[in-house]
Design an enzyme around this catalytic site. Structure first.
Site: not given
Ligand SMILES: Cc1ncc(COP(=O)(O)O)c(C=O)c1O
Length: 391
Positions: A74, A153, A201-202, A327
């Site tokens: 994010t 996602n 992202s990890a 989210c």
């Molecule tokens: C495509 C995508 N972008 C960004 C994110 C956000 O990543 P983070 O959870 O590490 O903030 C996600 C998490 O669900 C994602 O699937």
């Protein structure tokens, strides 16, 4: 209920043993601040450097100093969109993205709109693909940034990143991609794919939550998102989270090293799941691209079933799935992704995402499909739509 099966790996994964072994010593034996000049600091700094090297190598960045650590995908998305837009605003104030991006990208664009930028949200076809022709059509003289996600996602569709990035570069425009769901699914070579900026992202690849990275090609101007120190070459203030950065580096290294073996396993599990569902349940639609998709994610609509109700019944069976991205799972609106793909509200509301992990067995899938068949039949027997004679 005793059995538990986790099919929500696109939301998050467990932390693998190899990654945990990398993280744990940084909490006690190697606890220095990577910014300090003494030996404790130098030891911590060496750990951070190693993580940077591992990521740079895994994505074929030209230099390790093109990797900047963040608090996750994010933040990387926010930083790329807002930071690049603001640093390049003297050249123009137009940005192009797609209508199926993660909210980290969409909401960053919405914020920029409030600050005087203009944003074009490209449509997708019914499989979730952004067309190069649509991108070409949207490019203007004042376009400074194009951001298209590598893998969606919710449905797992893979975009034609190389072609989209090349199109951006034909017009001298910076290209960013959110690769949070793509790392580990296929080989990403930022130089070959002409990617200027990329979010990672990890916790989607067996690493810890709350850590990620932005790849930023040297020479691309970006404003800071977080001020307050000299860390990350003065571009991102704040004491570096050394344990988690170490975990991220290891997670990316492993994910990229094991693509072939992991994908083989995931494909076998995914294909077995789809075959079993088709044998046992009627009126199922798979959302997303038929081929150009990752192996780990399947999005299915079960006609005459409310997705949230199905999620809850499966939860009672010990099975974890999701109805939209984690989210947004408190939002009542149908998924913006399925909507953009032209899927009608009723089918979008009946969609469930199954995302597979590397530890699943065929027996887990047999259990899941048996429960699914039972729960779908139960919900259909009480559905107003069934009663209205829709089927
Ligand atoms: C495509 C995508 N972008 C960004 C994110 C956000 O990543 P983070 O959870 O590490 O903030 C996600 C998490 O669900 C994602 O699937």
């Amino acid at each position: 209920m005793s059995r538990k099966v986790y099919l929500d790996n696109a939301s998050t994964t467990f932390v693998s043993g190899e990654v945990l072994s990398e993280i744990l010593p940084c909490f006690n034996a190697l606890y220095g601040n990577s910014n300090s000049l003494h030996s404790y600091g130098r030891d911590a700094s060496a750990i951070v450097d190693r993580a940077r090297d591992r990521i740079a190598h895994a994505i074929n960045a030209q230099k390790s100093n093109e990797i900047y650590f963040t608090s996750g995908g994010t933040e990387a998305d926010n930083w790329a969109i807002k930071g690049i837009a603001k640093a390049n605003a003297s050249k123009g104030k137009h940005i192009i993205t797609s209508s199926i991006e993660h909210h980290a990208v969409l909401d960053s664009c919405k914020q920029l709109e409030k600050e005087g930028f203009e944003v074009t949200y490209l449509p997708v076809d019914k499989t979730g693909i952004v067309s190069v022709a649509d991108l070409l059509h949207a490019i203007r003289k004042d376009t400074i940034l194009i951001s298209i996600m590598a893998v969606n996602n919710e449905v797992g569709t893979i975009q034609n990143i190389k072609a989209l990035a090349k199109t951006a570069h034909d017009y001298g425009i910076i290209f960013h991609t959110d690769a949070v769901q793509a790392i580990g699914a296929f080989k990403i070579d930022v130089q070959d794919m002409e990617i200027d900026a990329m979010s990672i992202s990890a916790h989607k690849i067996y690493g810890p939550k709350g850590v990620g990275a932005l790849y930023l090609k040297n020479g691309i101007a970006i404003d800071n998102l977080i001020d307050g120190g000299t860390q990350e070459r003065g571009k991102r203030g704040g004491t570096v989270n050394v344990p988690y950065v170490a975990g991220l580096g290891k997670a990316v290294e492993i994910a990229c090293r094991d693509i072939s073996i992991n994908q083989q396993k995931l494909k076998a599990i995914r294909d077995y799941f789809i075959k079993s569902v088709n044998e046992k349940i009627d009126y199922v639609q798979i959302n997303g691209h038929p081929h150009q998709k990752i192996n780990g994610t399947v999005n299915m609509s079960f006609e005459m079933v409310e997705g949230e109700s199905l999620l809850m019944l499966l939860d009672l069976d010990g099975i974890a799935v999701s109805t939209t991205s984690a989210c947004m799972s408190n939002a009542l609106e149908p998924s913006h992704v399925l909507k953009a793909m032209g899927i009608e509200d009723e089918l979008a509301q009946s969609a469930v995402r199954f995302s597979f992990g590397k530890n699943l067995s065929k027996s887990d899938i047999d259990y899941v499909v048996d429960c699914l068949a039972k729960d779908v039949a139960k919900l259909r027997s009480i559905s107003a739509l069934t009663k209205a004679g829709r089927r």
